[in-house]
Design a protein around this motif. Structure first.
Motif, PDB file in Angstrom:
ATOM      1  N   SER A 237       0.700  -1.226  -0.034  1.00 29.12           N
ATOM      2  CA  SER A 237       0.212   0.175  -0.038  1.00 29.12           C
ATOM      3  C   SER A 237       0.740   1.441  -0.047  1.00 29.12           C
ATOM      4  O   SER A 237       0.183   2.324  -0.227  1.00 29.12           O
ATOM      5  CB  SER A 237      -1.072  -0.157   1.244  1.00 29.12           C
ATOM      6  N   THR A 238       2.131   1.195   0.066  1.00 29.59           N
ATOM      7  CA  THR A 238       2.808   2.343   0.188  1.00 29.59           C
ATOM      8  C   THR A 238       3.630   2.401  -1.381  1.00 29.59           C
ATOM      9  O   THR A 238       4.372   3.546  -1.542  1.00 29.59           O
ATOM     10  CB  THR A 238       4.209   2.188   1.164  1.00 29.59           C
ATOM     11  N   TYR A 239       3.116   1.997  -2.240  1.00 31.52           N
ATOM     12  CA  TYR A 239       3.864   2.023  -3.425  1.00 31.52           C
ATOM     13  C   TYR A 239       2.618   2.587  -4.414  1.00 31.52           C
ATOM     14  O   TYR A 239       1.697   2.011  -4.379  1.00 31.52           O
ATOM     15  CB  TYR A 239       4.511   0.814  -4.138  1.00 31.52           C
ATOM     16  N   ASN A 240       3.068   3.397  -5.409  1.00 27.83           N
ATOM     17  CA  ASN A 240       2.362   3.541  -6.583  1.00 27.83           C
ATOM     18  C   ASN A 240       2.673   2.442  -7.438  1.00 27.83           C
ATOM     19  O   ASN A 240       3.514   1.747  -7.449  1.00 27.83           O
ATOM     20  CB  ASN A 240       2.824   4.925  -7.192  1.00 27.83           C
ATOM     21  N   MET A 241       1.308   1.848  -8.303  1.00 25.69           N
ATOM     22  CA  MET A 241       1.848   0.679  -8.954  1.00 25.69           C
ATOM     23  C   MET A 241       1.353   1.094 -10.264  1.00 25.69           C
ATOM     24  O   MET A 241       0.682   2.260 -10.813  1.00 25.69           O
ATOM     25  CB  MET A 241       0.741  -0.290  -8.692  1.00 25.69           C
ATOM     26  N   ALA A 242       2.051   0.437 -11.565  1.00 29.72           N
ATOM     27  CA  ALA A 242       1.791   0.732 -12.883  1.00 29.72           C
ATOM     28  C   ALA A 242       1.889  -0.508 -13.536  1.00 29.72           C
ATOM     29  O   ALA A 242       2.359  -1.455 -13.232  1.00 29.72           O
ATOM     30  CB  ALA A 242       2.807   1.848 -13.323  1.00 29.72           C
ATOM     31  N   TRP A 243       1.368  -0.493 -14.867  1.00 28.48           N
ATOM     32  CA  TRP A 243       1.326  -1.225 -15.785  1.00 28.48           C
ATOM     33  C   TRP A 243       2.064  -0.798 -17.156  1.00 28.48           C
ATOM     34  O   TRP A 243       1.834   0.547 -17.612  1.00 28.48           O
ATOM     35  CB  TRP A 243       0.225  -1.844 -16.359  1.00 28.48           C
ATOM     36  N   PHE A 244       3.038  -1.167 -17.294  1.00 29.61           N
ATOM     37  CA  PHE A 244       3.803  -1.067 -18.938  1.00 29.61           C
ATOM     38  C   PHE A 244       3.596  -2.214 -19.827  1.00 29.61           C
ATOM     39  O   PHE A 244       3.197  -3.295 -19.306  1.00 29.61           O
ATOM     40  CB  PHE A 244       5.258  -0.668 -18.568  1.00 29.61           C
ATOM     41  N   ARG A 245       3.933  -1.980 -21.168  1.00 30.03           N
ATOM     42  CA  ARG A 245       3.955  -2.941 -22.029  1.00 30.03           C
ATOM     43  C   ARG A 245       4.928  -2.724 -23.058  1.00 30.03           C
ATOM     44  O   ARG A 245       5.496  -1.773 -23.428  1.00 30.03           O
ATOM     45  CB  ARG A 245       2.488  -3.260 -22.811  1.00 30.03           C
ATOM     46  N   GLN A 246       5.294  -3.872 -23.825  1.00 28.89           N
ATOM     47  CA  GLN A 246       6.513  -4.075 -24.591  1.00 28.89           C
ATOM     48  C   GLN A 246       6.243  -5.043 -25.646  1.00 28.89           C
ATOM     49  O   GLN A 246       6.205  -6.097 -25.524  1.00 28.89           O
ATOM     50  CB  GLN A 246       7.971  -4.258 -23.951  1.00 28.89           C
ATOM     51  N   ALA A 247       5.917  -4.298 -26.640  1.00 27.54           N
ATOM     52  CA  ALA A 247       5.820  -5.010 -28.164  1.00 27.54           C
ATOM     53  C   ALA A 247       7.155  -5.585 -28.502  1.00 27.54           C
ATOM     54  O   ALA A 247       8.131  -4.751 -28.418  1.00 27.54           O
ATOM     55  CB  ALA A 247       5.054  -4.137 -29.141  1.00 27.54           C
ATOM     56  N   ALA A 248       7.194  -6.386 -29.349  1.00 25.23           N
ATOM     57  CA  ALA A 248       8.393  -7.086 -30.060  1.00 25.23           C
ATOM     58  C   ALA A 248       9.303  -6.081 -30.926  1.00 25.23           C
ATOM     59  O   ALA A 248       8.691  -5.192 -31.768  1.00 25.23           O
ATOM     60  CB  ALA A 248       7.910  -8.255 -30.915  1.00 25.23           C
ATOM     61  N   GLY A 249      10.326  -5.847 -30.501  1.00 26.90           N
ATOM     62  CA  GLY A 249      11.309  -4.756 -31.244  1.00 26.90           C
ATOM     63  C   GLY A 249      10.852  -3.359 -30.872  1.00 26.90           C
ATOM     64  O   GLY A 249      11.580  -2.446 -31.272  1.00 26.90           O
ATOM     65  N   LYS A 250      10.205  -3.295 -29.760  1.00 22.63           N
ATOM     66  CA  LYS A 250       9.844  -1.612 -29.372  1.00 22.63           C
ATOM     67  C   LYS A 250      10.251  -1.585 -27.875  1.00 22.63           C
ATOM     68  O   LYS A 250      10.413  -2.409 -27.101  1.00 22.63           O
ATOM     69  CB  LYS A 250       8.283  -1.491 -29.388  1.00 22.63           C
ATOM     70  N   GLU A 251      10.215  -0.201 -27.600  1.00 22.65           N
ATOM     71  CA  GLU A 251      10.675   0.248 -26.243  1.00 22.65           C
ATOM     72  C   GLU A 251       9.347  -0.123 -25.203  1.00 22.65           C
ATOM     73  O   GLU A 251       8.412  -0.033 -25.641  1.00 22.65           O
ATOM     74  CB  GLU A 251      10.996   1.529 -26.151  1.00 22.65           C
ATOM     75  N   ARG A 252       9.823  -0.492 -24.012  1.00 17.05           N
ATOM     76  CA  ARG A 252       8.637  -0.592 -23.152  1.00 17.05           C
ATOM     77  C   ARG A 252       7.845   0.663 -22.848  1.00 17.05           C
ATOM     78  O   ARG A 252       8.720   1.681 -22.562  1.00 17.05           O
ATOM     79  CB  ARG A 252       9.231  -1.035 -21.700  1.00 17.05           C
ATOM     80  N   GLN A 253       6.705   0.707 -22.696  1.00 14.11           N
ATOM     81  CA  GLN A 253       5.878   1.970 -22.773  1.00 14.11           C
ATOM     82  C   GLN A 253       4.755   1.880 -21.627  1.00 14.11           C
ATOM     83  O   GLN A 253       4.330   0.895 -21.400  1.00 14.11           O
ATOM     84  CB  GLN A 253       5.454   2.246 -24.096  1.00 14.11           C
ATOM     85  N   PHE A 254       4.802   3.235 -20.891  1.00 16.01           N
ATOM     86  CA  PHE A 254       3.434   3.211 -20.086  1.00 16.01           C
ATOM     87  C   PHE A 254       2.071   3.132 -20.488  1.00 16.01           C
ATOM     88  O   PHE A 254       1.625   3.178 -21.581  1.00 16.01           O
ATOM     89  CB  PHE A 254       3.453   4.655 -19.533  1.00 16.01           C
ATOM     90  N   VAL A 255       1.420   2.335 -19.616  1.00 20.27           N
ATOM     91  CA  VAL A 255      -0.120   1.875 -20.035  1.00 20.27           C
ATOM     92  C   VAL A 255      -0.991   2.718 -18.926  1.00 20.27           C
ATOM     93  O   VAL A 255      -1.847   3.371 -19.281  1.00 20.27           O
ATOM     94  CB  VAL A 255      -0.244   0.304 -20.079  1.00 20.27           C
ATOM     95  N   ALA A 256      -0.803   2.248 -17.691  1.00 16.44           N
ATOM     96  CA  ALA A 256      -1.736   2.869 -16.716  1.00 16.44           C
ATOM     97  C   ALA A 256      -1.070   2.920 -15.514  1.00 16.44           C
ATOM     98  O   ALA A 256      -0.107   2.091 -15.164  1.00 16.44           O
ATOM     99  CB  ALA A 256      -2.965   2.115 -16.762  1.00 16.44           C
ATOM    100  N   ALA A 257      -1.427   3.563 -14.465  1.00 18.90           N
ATOM    101  CA  ALA A 257      -0.999   3.710 -13.191  1.00 18.90           C
ATOM    102  C   ALA A 257      -2.286   3.884 -12.220  1.00 18.90           C
ATOM    103  O   ALA A 257      -3.266   4.441 -12.497  1.00 18.90           O
ATOM    104  CB  ALA A 257       0.174   4.708 -13.039  1.00 18.90           C
ATOM    105  N   ILE A 258      -1.617   3.680 -10.875  1.00 17.78           N
ATOM    106  CA  ILE A 258      -2.633   3.702  -9.728  1.00 17.78           C
ATOM    107  C   ILE A 258      -1.841   4.352  -8.718  1.00 17.78           C
ATOM    108  O   ILE A 258      -0.982   3.779  -8.190  1.00 17.78           O
ATOM    109  CB  ILE A 258      -3.678   2.769  -9.655  1.00 17.78           C
ATOM    110  N   SER A 259      -2.440   5.351  -7.873  1.00 22.04           N
ATOM    111  CA  SER A 259      -1.834   5.711  -6.628  1.00 22.04           C
ATOM    112  C   SER A 259      -1.975   4.921  -5.518  1.00 22.04           C
ATOM    113  O   SER A 259      -2.909   3.931  -5.711  1.00 22.04           O
ATOM    114  CB  SER A 259      -2.340   7.158  -6.318  1.00 22.04           C
ATOM    115  N   ARG A 260      -1.110   5.170  -4.361  1.00 27.79           N
ATOM    116  CA  ARG A 260      -1.424   4.395  -3.340  1.00 27.79           C
ATOM    117  C   ARG A 260      -2.675   4.131  -2.805  1.00 27.79           C
ATOM    118  O   ARG A 260      -2.981   2.938  -2.612  1.00 27.79           O
ATOM    119  CB  ARG A 260      -0.572   4.975  -1.974  1.00 27.79           C
ATOM    120  N   SER A 261      -3.648   5.100  -2.612  1.00 26.13           N
ATOM    121  CA  SER A 261      -4.907   5.019  -2.363  1.00 26.13           C
ATOM    122  C   SER A 261      -5.893   4.606  -3.329  1.00 26.13           C
ATOM    123  O   SER A 261      -7.149   4.337  -3.001  1.00 26.13           O
ATOM    124  CB  SER A 261      -5.345   6.388  -1.638  1.00 26.13           C
ATOM    125  N   GLY A 262      -5.447   4.778  -4.431  1.00 28.17           N
ATOM    126  CA  GLY A 262      -6.394   4.501  -5.661  1.00 28.17           C
ATOM    127  C   GLY A 262      -7.078   5.437  -6.191  1.00 28.17           C
ATOM    128  O   GLY A 262      -7.936   5.296  -7.206  1.00 28.17           O
TER     129      GLY A 262
END
Length: 122
Positions: free
Chosen positions: A30-55
């Motif tokens: 609960s002390t961390y922000n959480m995030a989702w990233f994605r990486q397609a083949a041959g591409k850089e990892r990119q931001f998708v979504a995140a959520i703060s500690r409280s949501g």
């Protein structure tokens, strides 16, 4: 230390839905922000979504706004990514991450899962 394990990836047809989960170890989730990233083949990892500690704060990449939804359950040490209206261009390995600071930057996140493959067929 936080260990993250993603699940829920798979093969789905365009227009379909998937729900990814990321289970975290430890008592400090609960002390961390959480995030989702994605990486397609041959591409850089990119931001998708995140959520703060409280949501309360949930930023999204423009490419997924209105289709994806991020949530968390601090009692279960789990963060989710509900993906609706999937498109072939959503095909990638999806990673969850834990950290603080700038939600959009990879460098803000100290801990990463091993990733789960999402494949969207046309």
């Amino acid at each position: 230390q936080v260990q993250l394990v993603e699940s829920g990836g798979g093969l789905v047809q365009a227009g379909g839905s998937l729900r990814l989960s990321c289970a975290a170890s430890g008592r400090t989730f609960s002390t961390y922000n959480m995030a989702w990233f994605r990486q397609a083949a041959g591409k850089e990892r990119q931001f998708v979504a995140a959520i703060s500690r409280s949501g309360a704060y949930t930023p999204y990449a423009d490419s997924v706004k209105g289709r994806f939804s991020v949530s968390r359950d601090n009692a279960k040490n789990t963060v989710y990514l509900q993906m609706n209206g999937l498109k072939p261009e959503d095909t990638a390995v999806y990673y969850c991450a834990a950290g603080g600071g700038d939600y959009f930057k990879r460098e803000s996140y100290d801990y990463w899962g091993q990733g789960t493959q999402v494949t969207v067929s046309s």
